[in-house]
Design a protein around this motif. Structure first.
Motif, PDB file in Angstrom:
ATOM      1  N   UNK A   1     -17.878  -8.060  -1.507  1.00  0.00           N
ATOM      2  CA  UNK A   1     -16.472  -7.780  -1.796  1.00  0.00           C
ATOM      3  C   UNK A   1     -16.331  -6.517  -2.656  1.00  0.00           C
ATOM      4  N   UNK A   2     -17.162  -6.407  -3.686  1.00  0.00           N
ATOM      5  CA  UNK A   2     -17.066  -5.267  -4.598  1.00  0.00           C
ATOM      6  C   UNK A   2     -17.271  -3.940  -3.900  1.00  0.00           C
ATOM      7  N   UNK A   3     -18.272  -3.864  -3.023  1.00  0.00           N
ATOM      8  CA  UNK A   3     -18.538  -2.613  -2.306  1.00  0.00           C
ATOM      9  C   UNK A   3     -17.383  -2.246  -1.385  1.00  0.00           C
ATOM     10  N   UNK A   4     -16.771  -3.264  -0.763  1.00  0.00           N
ATOM     11  CA  UNK A   4     -15.619  -2.999   0.113  1.00  0.00           C
ATOM     12  C   UNK A   4     -14.439  -2.467  -0.689  1.00  0.00           C
TER      13      UNK A   4
ATOM     14  N   UNK B   1     -12.997  -8.257   3.429  1.00  0.00           N
ATOM     15  CA  UNK B   1     -13.849  -7.075   3.611  1.00  0.00           C
ATOM     16  C   UNK B   1     -13.385  -6.265   4.824  1.00  0.00           C
ATOM     17  N   UNK B   2     -13.075  -6.951   5.930  1.00  0.00           N
ATOM     18  CA  UNK B   2     -12.576  -6.256   7.122  1.00  0.00           C
ATOM     19  C   UNK B   2     -11.229  -5.594   6.842  1.00  0.00           C
ATOM     20  N   UNK B   3     -10.369  -6.295   6.113  1.00  0.00           N
ATOM     21  CA  UNK B   3      -9.051  -5.768   5.780  1.00  0.00           C
ATOM     22  C   UNK B   3      -9.155  -4.539   4.878  1.00  0.00           C
ATOM     23  N   UNK B   4     -10.080  -4.575   3.926  1.00  0.00           N
ATOM     24  CA  UNK B   4     -10.266  -3.436   3.031  1.00  0.00           C
ATOM     25  C   UNK B   4     -10.751  -2.213   3.798  1.00  0.00           C
ATOM     26  N   UNK B   5     -11.607  -2.431   4.797  1.00  0.00           N
ATOM     27  CA  UNK B   5     -12.046  -1.312   5.634  1.00  0.00           C
ATOM     28  C   UNK B   5     -10.864  -0.669   6.344  1.00  0.00           C
TER      29      UNK B   5
END
Length: 620
Positions: free
Chosen positions: A262-265, A229-233
């Motif tokens: 996870x999906x929202x990210x 999630x942090x990586x996707x941001x």
């Protein structure tokens, strides 16, 4: 809840039967504590407390723990206040509850200092929640003080303490201190890596987050949900679609559930990268869509609007969200209002205003500010002023939105007056960079040259602000519109930084109006170097030469435009009819209401002629 005496006749039958069902060999204290663990309501806890008082059983910590689990702040606080000598455990569970259950971060810090005043030494169960509280309200000085306590207590090696320290420093913007704590961890675990990667990503240091993720993989750690999630941001901030797509592939291969987290990210990342089809694919794949998921999709549409214009789809999504029985929250409303502002959907914006009022969130500082922006951009300035004046609290963004709205609507004196009011009545909300952009724009729209000069000078002299490119751009625009193109060019040459396209474009437009070839040629040279694919620069340059009857130069600009493969971007507009937004392109005759629209436009054109309006065809 705290009563010295209670009659047995007030004890419920349910409680009496439950007490009788306990093991016969248990003492009364054991029976009551056993029942306490099973309590599902405050009322049952009160009955057990009553029995403890009657039978002189002093077990306040057990009661306190249960009340915190039941999220009963009032009774937990009351019980704690009646404990004559609260011990380490009582303080720790209260600080934990205030931080995680009730999110009363200021009060959690107060309890921390009260704990020290009682002579009780904070331990490894205290500090993590103190650091979380400090990080959430950005009180770095208190966090640093608690860090000193950790050093004195020899708790630096505790994992929970170190990880919460990293989080606290990151949220307070002290990433150097956060990295120092991280680097001092000799044996890093996955939580250590996640804390630092999250800190970088959350604070906008996307490249550092991605680089640290690579170091984590090299160290032999596999990412979990929090890492991803942090990586996707970070991927979204960088526009790194390749790495973001790799994360989705990793999620699929690792059989990680496409949950809201996870999906929202993933949706947010694809939205920021402009790949709305992939965002929609992930969205449709998710079995359960909560408000966070819907918000991510709506926000993604809005982010993409800046490039391709799909805010109407954000409104469609909002309506679909309501039909799916998911209640929009403040974030949803802010997103939907932003969409309305982008395409001028005033009727739908008014409906959202009513929706917010019915749910008691119209005065939320973010919702109200979004309402001001929407009404202003949709042309309803009176409604924007109404929302602004009704706000019980205003921040810098609220003031700036209203100052800019008045400027945009050609009411510069009111904009200047509100700016002065902000300086005098704003309290903590004082004029910042954006405030000056708004008030300088007010001067631009009505040619208040002297006032603009005074405001520009006051940025550094009175407010300690360093003018940025946007402020210089306003001043150049102001001088250019006043016909002072040579002074505007001198202003550009004295700037400490390179002019941007907006500034030069404003000056070129003024040169076209004044038919000034001297300055325009200098500006054109810079613009064509900076924006070789912007059709407007070629068109305006060609018209300037044509107005001066320099036909060869005018033709040269047209040929150069063609040689470079530059095409003129067609104009577009939106019309809202019965809450339905219709989009039109220049020359578009295929829309099912095109004929009706043309008839209305022709009618308006005739009425404008009657009013004496003469179109300025020389600037087309």
């Amino acid at each position: 809840m705290l009563k010295p005496k209670a009659s047995p006749r007030f004890i419920s039958r349910h409680f009496t039967s439950a007490l009788a069902a306990c093991q016969p060999q248990q003492t009364l204290t054991e029976k009551l504590l056993s029942l306490l663990k099973q309590c599902s309501s405050t009322k049952l806890v009160q009955q057990i407390h009553t029995q403890m008082i009657i039978n002189a059983i002093d077990k306040p910590n057990f009661l306190l723990h249960r009340l915190i689990d039941l999220k009963d702040f009032d009774n937990a606080s009351l019980l704690f206040s009646h404990i004559p000598y609260p011990n380490e455990y009582a303080f720790n569970i209260m600080i934990r509850g205030l931080t995680t259950t009730w999110q009363k971060f200021n009060l959690a810090i107060e309890f921390y200092y009260q704990m020290k005043d009682f002579g009780i030494r904070p331990n490894n169960f205290t500090y993590p929640f103190v650091f979380i509280a400090c990080g959430n309200i950005f009180v770095l000085n208190h966090g640093q003080g608690a860090h000193s306590g950790v050093l004195k207590s020899g708790l630096c090696a505790d994992g929970h303490v170190r990880h919460s320290l990293i989080t606290m420093y990151s949220r307070c913007g002290e990433l150097g201190s956060a990295r120092k704590v991280f680097d001092e961890i000799s044996e890093k675990d996955l939580v250590s890596w996640n804390s630092m990667i999250s800190g970088f990503s959350r604070m906008g240091y996307a490249r550092d987050a991605v680089a640290l993720f690579g170091d984590m993989r090299d160290a032999g750690f596999e990412p979990d949900e929090m890492t991803l999630v942090s990586l996707l941001g970070a991927c979204g901030d960088l526009g790194d679609l390749g790495l973001g797509s790799w994360v989705e592939g990793f999620v699929v291969e690792s059989e990680i559930e496409f949950n809201s987290f996870v999906g929202s990210a993933l949706i947010g990342m694809y939205g920021k990268c402009g790949d709305l089809s992939s965002a929609r694919r992930v969205f449709d794949r998710m079995k359960k869509k909560d408000v966070v998921t819907w918000n991510a999709m709506i926000t993604g549409k809005l982010y993409r609007y800046a490039q391709n214009g799909v805010s109407d789809e954000a409104i469609i999504l909002f309506n679909a969200m309501r039909k799916s029985s998911v209640n929009p929250d403040k974030i949803t409303l802010v997103g939907a209002l932003s969409a309305c502002a982008s395409i001028g959907a005033l009727d739908f914006g008014k409906w959202l205003d009513t929706y917010a009022s019915e749910r008691g969130i119209q005065n939320d500082i973010y919702v109200a500010t979004a309402l001001i922006d929407m009404y202003a951009k949709c042309g309803s300035l009176d409604d924007a002023l109404r929302v602004f004046e009704d706000m019980p609290q205003k921040n810098e963004v609220s003031w700036n939105a209203m100052i800019s709205a008045l400027a945009f609507h050609g009411r510069p004196h009111e904009s200047l007056s509100l700016f002065k009011r902000m300086s005098n009545e704003g309290g903590a909300a004082q004029p910042n960079d954006i405030s000056f952009v708004g008030v300088l724009s007010a001067c631009v729209h009505t040619g208040l040259v002297d006032e603009g000069r005074q405001l520009f000078d006051s940025m550094s002299s009175s407010f300690g602000l360093v003018p940025k490119i946007e402020h210089y751009s306003c001043m150049v625009d102001l001088l250019a519109r006043a016909g002072l193109v040579h002074e505007a060019w001198d202003f550009i040459e004295k700037m400490p930084e390179r002019p941007d396209e907006v500034m030069l474009g404003a000056l070129l437009g003024a040169c076209q109006k004044l038919r000034n070839v001297d300055i325009s040629e200098r500006v054109m040279q810079l613009l064509l170097e900076m924006e070789p694919l912007n059709s407007g620069n070629y068109v305006i340059s060609s018209k300037i030469f044509a107005n001066m009857k320099r036909w060869d130069d005018a033709a040269r600009m047209r040929v150069l435009m063609k040689q470079r493969g530059v095409t003129k971007t067609p104009g577009r507009s939106w019309v809202e009819i019965e809450n339905q937004v219709h989009e039109f392109h220049a020359g578009d005759g295929l829309h099912f209401t095109s004929q009706d629209m043309c008839e209305i436009i022709n009618l308006l054109n005739e009425e404008m002629k009657v009013e004496g309006y003469v179109p300025k065809v020389d600037s087309l």
